[in-house]
Write an enzyme that holds these catalytic residues in place. Structure first.
Site, short mmCIF file in Angstrom:
data_model
loop_
_atom_site.label_atom_id
_atom_site.label_comp_id
_atom_site.label_asym_id
_atom_site.label_seq_id
_atom_site.Cartn_x
_atom_site.Cartn_y
_atom_site.Cartn_z
N LYS A 118 15.44 -28.72 15.71
CA LYS A 118 16.42 -28.28 16.70
C LYS A 118 17.39 -29.42 17.02
O LYS A 118 16.99 -30.59 17.07
CB LYS A 118 15.69 -27.82 17.96
CG LYS A 118 16.56 -27.23 19.05
CD LYS A 118 15.69 -26.72 20.20
CE LYS A 118 16.51 -26.21 21.36
NZ LYS A 118 15.66 -25.69 22.46
N SER A 158 12.75 -21.36 26.46
CA SER A 158 13.65 -21.54 25.32
C SER A 158 13.02 -21.38 23.94
O SER A 158 13.74 -21.36 22.95
CB SER A 158 14.35 -22.90 25.41
OG SER A 158 15.27 -22.91 26.46
N SER A 193 17.11 -21.58 24.43
CA SER A 193 18.06 -22.45 23.76
C SER A 193 17.70 -22.76 22.31
O SER A 193 18.47 -23.40 21.61
CB SER A 193 18.18 -23.77 24.53
OG SER A 193 16.94 -24.47 24.51
#
Length: 463
Positions: free
Chosen positions: A72, A171, A147
């Site tokens: 990520k 997230s 996210s």
């Protein structure tokens, strides 16, 4: 894939080329990756293939040897661009590896690239100034959540076999639900946030996003472990997480609730249907399912909001660059800067008091069932195109169940058991006791066996 590499059925080079080809063709539609490290991936894959050829005993190869995986874009990788989802950091190159990145590399994985995230990971959707929106492959007009939206979109579209994500208020679970995947937020302290990221608030943790429960267990085995200086330590687990995913859970006592912590947040009928079907399935499997007494209710919400605003201020931004931040980010940072130290400590104390009252109740149960989200996947722009205050209210109403378990530090998973009549995935959430990832993995594997989802793939998969 790791097993196939070990026995020589497939080469790490073949796997890497497969995913790089799919990324090149499909990423423009999905918005999963913000940076693709093709040259580095091919070099790492070639070294992995050589190591397989030269190994005296291939059983000694690390557990993810030759398996391509992304990271990520909130996590730093030495020598690789990192944007944190912000144009302010558009030309920043990572100067160290986050601890979780180090562990994934030591496990033998090949880096495919960096998956898209919203600015500083603050929203529950993935739309930013540095990359196109991340979209769920089940309906490209809809958001992949956030996210960790890029990570989930990559796995759901077949642009990665699995992915690392992070979860500070849902997230991992939000995009996993939206993309029809299994996502696991571990117990606080299970995976180190170091060496660069502070864990003062204890809300955020790394975790796996996968298509199967066993894959998530294996990734958790790889990523788990304390590092020097960590403020939190998770309770120890007997055996490996993979071993828990491969054993029956026994008869469990499971509480359930679809009462959202956010006052007035409506729960969509499709999310209620998924929740009720999961309740029935759990009872069919022999578990006791009862209603959860009121715990961790609306009184927690303003305290969590206060912490979220303060967290938004922690990413250092030059004063002359503040104007380039997203409107929501600026709004949250303004709220955070207006918070006094006294108010911050009072919010922490209020949350701790709530947890002291809640844990004796929650610990009576092996797991707690909720809807993961209060709404099905929403269109791209549903949040992002609003003024910040309305944007934030919509986010709260979309995800009123997840953040409580970031506050408590308990592990929680989202399980892809339901699809709407229009073919949109709807997850259900199970939370466990502190240190209870093993129970959640065992229970989730039982659900997966009873209602297999591995064969469900969006049409984009075969493109």
């Amino acid at each position: 894939m790791a097993a196939a590499v070990r026995v020589g059925d497939v080469s790490p080079v073949e796997l890497t080329d497969h995913y790089l080809d799919r990324i090149e063709r499909l990423n423009p539609q999905v918005g999963a990756y913000v940076t693709v490290t093709a040259e580095r991936a091919r070099e790492e894959a070639a070294r992995a293939a050589k190591a397989v050829h030269e190994a005296r005993d291939r059983a000694d190869l690390p557990p993810l040897h030759g398996v391509p995986l992304p990271v990520k874009d909130l996590n730093m990788v030495n020598g690789v661009r990192v944007t944190y989802g912000s144009t302010v950091f558009g030309d920043l190159t990572g100067f160290a590896d986050d601890s979780v990145v180090t562990l994934l590399r030591q496990a033998g994985s090949v880096l495919l690239g960096k998956t898209a995230t919203p600015e500083f990971g603050l929203p529950c959707y993935t739309e930013s100034g540095v990359a196109p929106p991340a979209r769920t492959p089940w309906d490209l007009s809809r958001s992949a959540g956030g996210s960790s939206g890029g990570a989930a979109a990559a796995v759901a579209a077949g642009l990665a076999p699995a992915a690392q994500g992070s979860d500070g208020g849902g997230s991992i679970r939000i995009p996993s639900s939206v993309c029809g995947l299994f996502g696991l937020k571990p117990t606080r302290g299970r995976i180190s946030q170091g060496p660069l990221n502070g864990d003062l608030f204890g809300l955020s943790t790394n975790g796996p996003i996968t298509r199967s429960v066993r894959d998530a267990a294996l990734l958790l085995d790889v990523m788990a472990g304390p590092m020097p200086g960590d403020l939190y330590a998770a309770p120890p687990v007997e055996g490996t997480f993979l071993s828990h995913a491969e054993r029956p859970p026994g008869r469990l006592r499971i509480a359930r609730s679809r009462e959202p912590a956010v006052p007035g947040a409506p729960v969509h009928p499709d999310c209620v249907a998924a929740y009720e079907e999961a309740s029935e399935l759990l009872e069919e499997l022999g578990h006791e399912v009862v209603e959860l007494p009121p715990v961790l209710g609306p009184a927690m919400v303003p305290h969590f909001e206060l912490l979220w605003g303060v967290m938004a201020t922690l990413t250092p931004v030059p004063e002359d660059q503040e104007q380039h931040l997203q409107p929501l980010t600026r709004w949250l940072r303004e709220r955070g800067r207006a918070t006094s130290a006294r108010s911050l400590f009072q919010a922490h104390a209020a949350l701790q008091a709530a947890l002291r009252a809640a844990f004796p109740v929650m610990d009576e149960f092996d797991a707690i069932l909720h809807p993961t989200l209060a709404q099905p996947p929403v269109p791209v722009g549903y949040f992002h195109d609003q003024e910040p205050a309305e944007n934030f209210e919509r986010q709260k109403n979309f995800t009123p169940f997840c953040a409580a378990y970031n506050v408590s530090g308990q592990p929680a998973v989202t399980v892809p058991l339901h699809w709407t009549g229009d073919g949109l995935p709807i997850g259900i959430m199970l939370a466990g006791r502190l240190g209870g990832e093993g129970t959640l993995l065992s229970l989730s594997a039982q659900l997966e066996e009873a209602r297999p989802w591995i064969g469900r793939r969006p049409a984009l998969w075969t493109a």
